[in-house]
Design a protein around this motif. Sequence first.
Motif, mmCIF file in Angstrom:
data_model
loop_
_atom_site.group_PDB
_atom_site.id
_atom_site.type_symbol
_atom_site.label_atom_id
_atom_site.label_comp_id
_atom_site.label_asym_id
_atom_site.label_seq_id
_atom_site.Cartn_x
_atom_site.Cartn_y
_atom_site.Cartn_z
ATOM 1 N N ASP A 133 -9.989 -5.645 1.966
ATOM 2 C CA ASP A 133 -8.883 -6.470 2.458
ATOM 3 C C ASP A 133 -7.677 -6.436 1.524
ATOM 4 N N TYR A 134 -7.939 -6.274 0.234
ATOM 5 C CA TYR A 134 -6.875 -6.295 -0.764
ATOM 6 C C TYR A 134 -7.000 -5.074 -1.674
ATOM 7 N N GLN A 135 -5.843 -4.575 -2.105
ATOM 8 C CA GLN A 135 -5.808 -3.515 -3.106
ATOM 9 C C GLN A 135 -5.124 -4.075 -4.344
ATOM 10 N N PHE A 136 -5.906 -4.299 -5.402
ATOM 11 C CA PHE A 136 -5.359 -4.844 -6.638
ATOM 12 C C PHE A 136 -4.802 -3.709 -7.488
ATOM 13 N N GLU A 137 -3.594 -3.918 -7.991
ATOM 14 C CA GLU A 137 -2.905 -2.874 -8.762
ATOM 15 C C GLU A 137 -2.315 -3.482 -10.027
ATOM 16 N N LEU A 138 -2.510 -2.814 -11.154
ATOM 17 C CA LEU A 138 -1.996 -3.314 -12.426
ATOM 18 C C LEU A 138 -0.518 -2.965 -12.576
ATOM 19 N N VAL A 139 0.265 -3.946 -13.036
ATOM 20 C CA VAL A 139 1.684 -3.741 -13.315
ATOM 21 C C VAL A 139 1.917 -4.091 -14.783
ATOM 22 N N GLN B 251 -3.946 -5.387 1.730
ATOM 23 C CA GLN B 251 -2.719 -5.971 1.192
ATOM 24 C C GLN B 251 -2.642 -5.736 -0.309
ATOM 25 N N LEU B 252 -1.490 -5.279 -0.764
ATOM 26 C CA LEU B 252 -1.295 -4.965 -2.172
ATOM 27 C C LEU B 252 -1.101 -6.245 -2.975
ATOM 28 N N VAL B 253 -1.914 -6.411 -4.024
ATOM 29 C CA VAL B 253 -1.801 -7.550 -4.928
ATOM 30 C C VAL B 253 -1.500 -7.001 -6.323
ATOM 31 N N ARG B 254 -0.330 -7.316 -6.833
ATOM 32 C CA ARG B 254 0.103 -6.789 -8.132
ATOM 33 C C ARG B 254 -0.311 -7.745 -9.254
ATOM 34 N N VAL B 255 -1.070 -7.218 -10.189
ATOM 35 C CA VAL B 255 -1.636 -8.020 -11.276
ATOM 36 C C VAL B 255 -0.917 -7.680 -12.577
ATOM 37 N N GLY B 256 -0.359 -8.687 -13.230
ATOM 38 C CA GLY B 256 0.318 -8.457 -14.500
ATOM 39 C C GLY B 256 -0.653 -8.034 -15.587
ATOM 40 N N ALA B 257 -0.285 -6.992 -16.328
ATOM 41 C CA ALA B 257 -1.138 -6.467 -17.399
ATOM 42 C C ALA B 257 -0.346 -6.462 -18.702
ATOM 43 N N ALA B 258 -0.577 -7.470 -19.544
ATOM 44 C CA ALA B 258 0.079 -7.569 -20.848
ATOM 45 C C ALA B 258 -0.922 -7.212 -21.941
ATOM 46 N N HIS B 259 -0.457 -6.557 -22.989
ATOM 47 C CA HIS B 259 -1.326 -6.148 -24.094
ATOM 48 C C HIS B 259 -1.976 -7.375 -24.719
ATOM 49 N N PHE B 260 -3.272 -7.511 -24.515
ATOM 50 C CA PHE B 260 -4.031 -8.691 -24.948
ATOM 51 C C PHE B 260 -5.471 -8.221 -25.153
#
Length: 264
Positions: free
Chosen positions: A66-72, A28-37
Amino acid sequence: MSSPIRTASRLLLAALAVCCVLPSQAAQLVRVGAAHFPPYTVRPESGADTGLLPQLVEALNQAQTDYQFELVPTSIPRRFGDFKQGRVDMAIFENPDWGWKDIPHTLVDMGLEDAEIFVAQKKPDRDQNYFKDLTGKRLALYSGYHYEFANFNADPKYLADTYKATLTYSHDSNLLIVLRGRADIALVTRSYLSDYLLRNEKVGEQLLVSQRIDQVYHHYALIRPQAPITGEAFGKLLQGLRDNGQMLKIFDPYKIALVPVGKD
């Protein structure tokens, strides 16, 4: 006409092929927020996988199927809207005090601590007492950050009017402003300063670093109610990385402390 043996072999090969494909389809695709920090995430909009968040996501993806983490890519101000609108499923290295209290989420304690510290130009007449009172001092701050000394009010006008604040989107710029005498004090994360001084050894001699801490960052992950992963499941994945030493490997070089989960 195919023989029974040949037919059975084909069926077995087909079944094996399906078994090999299923795990990737089931993830399952899990979209992870990626803010400049920095140093957690460094300019994600450029597409470069730099910073601690990409390292953590890579470790999470390697540890399970089980999960595919992806940076957004997102930004410090925009991340709230992206989270509410479902563009991202999860915000990592966050704290509910940083503007999240009215946004529905599940909180996951990451068991990580960093700190915000004060930095000034080193001068013969300055010591740790210099940081005790901020009245009348010009501050160099990171735009969008929530500081404890300002009661977590990130409004630019309030910070400029109340603390003579110069707001930028770069810790490097804020330190440079202090070194050039255009501001008296910069606030930076301990993890960032540690990395900065490794890259700029001679600059360390010019800086006075406070023993005073503005706030301790106890990091959490915030998960949307409709996200494909639960808080409990994500907590277990983090615990697995802690148990196998990956968390220490990623965060210890930046002086980010691993602390017991739920210590608050």
